[in-house]
Design a protein around this motif. Sequence first.
Motif, short mmCIF file in Angstrom:
data_model
loop_
_atom_site.label_atom_id
_atom_site.label_comp_id
_atom_site.label_asym_id
_atom_site.label_seq_id
_atom_site.Cartn_x
_atom_site.Cartn_y
_atom_site.Cartn_z
N PRO A 172 42.52 -22.91 -9.71
CA PRO A 172 43.49 -23.43 -10.69
C PRO A 172 42.85 -24.21 -11.83
O PRO A 172 43.29 -24.13 -12.97
CB PRO A 172 44.40 -24.31 -9.83
N SER A 173 41.79 -24.96 -11.54
CA SER A 173 41.13 -25.76 -12.57
C SER A 173 40.44 -24.89 -13.62
O SER A 173 40.14 -25.36 -14.72
CB SER A 173 40.10 -26.70 -11.94
N GLU A 174 40.19 -23.63 -13.29
CA GLU A 174 39.46 -22.75 -14.20
C GLU A 174 40.34 -22.09 -15.26
O GLU A 174 39.84 -21.40 -16.15
CB GLU A 174 38.72 -21.66 -13.41
N ILE A 175 41.65 -22.27 -15.17
CA ILE A 175 42.53 -21.66 -16.17
C ILE A 175 43.20 -22.71 -17.05
O ILE A 175 44.15 -22.41 -17.77
CB ILE A 175 43.60 -20.74 -15.54
N THR A 176 42.69 -23.94 -16.99
CA THR A 176 43.28 -25.00 -17.82
C THR A 176 43.05 -24.75 -19.30
O THR A 176 43.74 -25.32 -20.15
CB THR A 176 42.70 -26.37 -17.44
N GLY A 177 42.08 -23.90 -19.64
CA GLY A 177 41.82 -23.59 -21.04
C GLY A 177 42.70 -22.50 -21.61
O GLY A 177 42.63 -22.20 -22.81
N CYS A 178 43.53 -21.88 -20.78
CA CYS A 178 44.44 -20.83 -21.27
C CYS A 178 45.50 -21.45 -22.19
O CYS A 178 45.96 -22.57 -21.96
CB CYS A 178 45.12 -20.13 -20.10
N LEU A 234 29.74 -11.85 -4.85
CA LEU A 234 30.70 -10.95 -5.50
C LEU A 234 31.10 -11.47 -6.88
O LEU A 234 31.21 -10.70 -7.84
CB LEU A 234 31.94 -10.78 -4.63
N LYS A 235 31.30 -12.79 -7.01
CA LYS A 235 31.74 -13.35 -8.28
C LYS A 235 30.65 -13.29 -9.35
O LYS A 235 30.93 -13.39 -10.54
CB LYS A 235 32.22 -14.80 -8.09
N GLU A 236 29.40 -13.13 -8.91
CA GLU A 236 28.29 -13.04 -9.87
C GLU A 236 27.97 -11.60 -10.25
O GLU A 236 27.12 -11.37 -11.13
CB GLU A 236 27.04 -13.71 -9.29
N MET A 237 28.62 -10.63 -9.60
CA MET A 237 28.42 -9.25 -10.01
C MET A 237 28.88 -9.08 -11.45
O MET A 237 29.91 -9.64 -11.86
CB MET A 237 29.21 -8.30 -9.10
N THR A 238 28.12 -8.33 -12.23
CA THR A 238 28.39 -8.22 -13.67
C THR A 238 29.82 -7.80 -13.98
O THR A 238 30.50 -8.39 -14.84
CB THR A 238 27.41 -7.22 -14.31
N THR A 239 30.30 -6.78 -13.27
CA THR A 239 31.65 -6.27 -13.57
C THR A 239 32.74 -7.28 -13.22
O THR A 239 33.76 -7.37 -13.91
CB THR A 239 31.90 -4.96 -12.80
N VAL A 240 32.52 -8.05 -12.15
CA VAL A 240 33.49 -9.07 -11.74
C VAL A 240 33.41 -10.27 -12.67
O VAL A 240 34.43 -10.80 -13.14
CB VAL A 240 33.26 -9.50 -10.28
N LYS A 241 32.20 -10.70 -12.96
CA LYS A 241 31.99 -11.88 -13.81
C LYS A 241 32.57 -11.66 -15.20
O LYS A 241 33.17 -12.57 -15.79
CB LYS A 241 30.50 -12.20 -13.91
N GLU A 242 32.41 -10.46 -15.73
CA GLU A 242 32.93 -10.15 -17.06
C GLU A 242 34.44 -10.32 -17.12
O GLU A 242 34.98 -10.89 -18.08
CB GLU A 242 32.53 -8.72 -17.45
N VAL A 243 35.13 -9.83 -16.09
CA VAL A 243 36.59 -9.94 -16.06
C VAL A 243 37.02 -11.39 -15.89
O VAL A 243 37.92 -11.88 -16.60
CB VAL A 243 37.17 -9.06 -14.93
N PHE A 244 36.38 -12.11 -14.98
CA PHE A 244 36.75 -13.51 -14.75
C PHE A 244 36.45 -14.38 -15.98
O PHE A 244 37.18 -15.34 -16.25
CB PHE A 244 36.04 -14.06 -13.52
N ASP A 245 35.39 -14.08 -16.70
CA ASP A 245 35.10 -14.83 -17.93
C ASP A 245 36.22 -14.64 -18.96
O ASP A 245 36.61 -15.60 -19.65
CB ASP A 245 33.76 -14.38 -18.53
N LEU A 246 36.73 -13.42 -19.07
CA LEU A 246 37.86 -13.18 -19.96
C LEU A 246 39.10 -13.94 -19.48
O LEU A 246 39.83 -14.54 -20.27
CB LEU A 246 38.18 -11.69 -20.03
N ALA A 247 39.33 -13.92 -18.16
CA ALA A 247 40.52 -14.57 -17.59
C ALA A 247 40.50 -16.08 -17.83
O ALA A 247 41.54 -16.69 -18.07
CB ALA A 247 40.62 -14.27 -16.10
N ARG A 248 39.33 -16.69 -17.76
CA ARG A 248 39.23 -18.14 -17.97
C ARG A 248 39.73 -18.55 -19.35
O ARG A 248 40.29 -19.63 -19.51
CB ARG A 248 37.78 -18.61 -17.81
N GLY A 249 39.50 -17.71 -20.33
CA GLY A 249 39.91 -18.04 -21.69
C GLY A 249 41.13 -17.27 -22.14
O GLY A 249 41.35 -17.11 -23.35
#
Length: 326
Positions: free
Chosen positions: A271-277, A190-205
């Motif tokens: 939690p470790s994935e949002i340290t760049g926010c 599910l996390k590798e689905m294009t629509t999901v991955k796109e949103v999570f990539d934005l959220a990470r940064g």
Amino acid sequence: MLDHNLDFETARQMHTVLVLHFLEGQKQSEIAQKLNLSHSKVNRLIAQGRKLGMIKIHIETPFQRLMERERELVETTSLSTAVVTPTVSGNADTNLQQVGKAAANLILENVRDGDVIAITGGKAVSATVDHLFADRSFNVTVVPLTGGVQGKFYTDVNHLASRMAERLGGKSMLIHAPLFAESKAQRDMLKEMTTVKEVFDLARGADLALTGIGSIEPSGSSYYDLNPVPEADRKMMVGLGVSAEFLAHLILEKGGLANFELNSRLVALAPSEITGCRNVIGVAAGPQKVQPVQAVLNGNYLNSLIVDESTVNAVLEGMGKSQHVA
């Protein structure tokens, strides 16, 4: 003479404007830009501050004890910003609304055109969205940090992301996936689905990340609205030292991720994935949030924390005791 019935958020905003103008010498136009306020509102706050007698040798506020708690939080933790609201005894909803209003004002002071804002679900996040009243529209994109859970309005992160975007005048991108997958393999897919991955990539940064801090012990915990857990498993979690829920992940007392099967099935950023926010903002209120807030602070997951006075008093007392024992 100060009016002790003055609304906390108005008093806090007034205090900030007066300090910037009279102590730091900033022009009203500079303050308006810095705090995302209209020039007329800055002018009104200064005029009201004069009328209330707040302009003396120093800036006086009826909430000095709260400012002292804020300084103590920043000095004893990794936080860069803390906001402490008054606690109204016996009225949990009022406390939640005050914390939500303070969090909304912090967001409005920090948001800029072009920002990405990432959010979780939760009652405190919902209260924050309810109190977002911007003086102007912002060209922002609001995205979820987790998959969705339908049902109660405050657990539906897609609904909250859409409402926040609407209130700020921006747009939202949603996650069309459940919060809990049936297995780790399905979670990965599910996390590798294009629509999901796109949103999570934005959220990470994301420039701003707004997160609730969940309790797992009380029967009324919103964590169990996300995923019904048998009573035996709840007791097991507590026995394993689980103290909090953060980004839907189970967190141990010392701040680490719990080695619990539910964590491996989450369609959510860790939690470790949002340290760049730029700014991770946690919001919480109530006695049931004392241990969860301590755990999240121990994990150094936040840049900013908005919490009520009684809760922060217990948090600081508990952290002081643990440091003394250590």
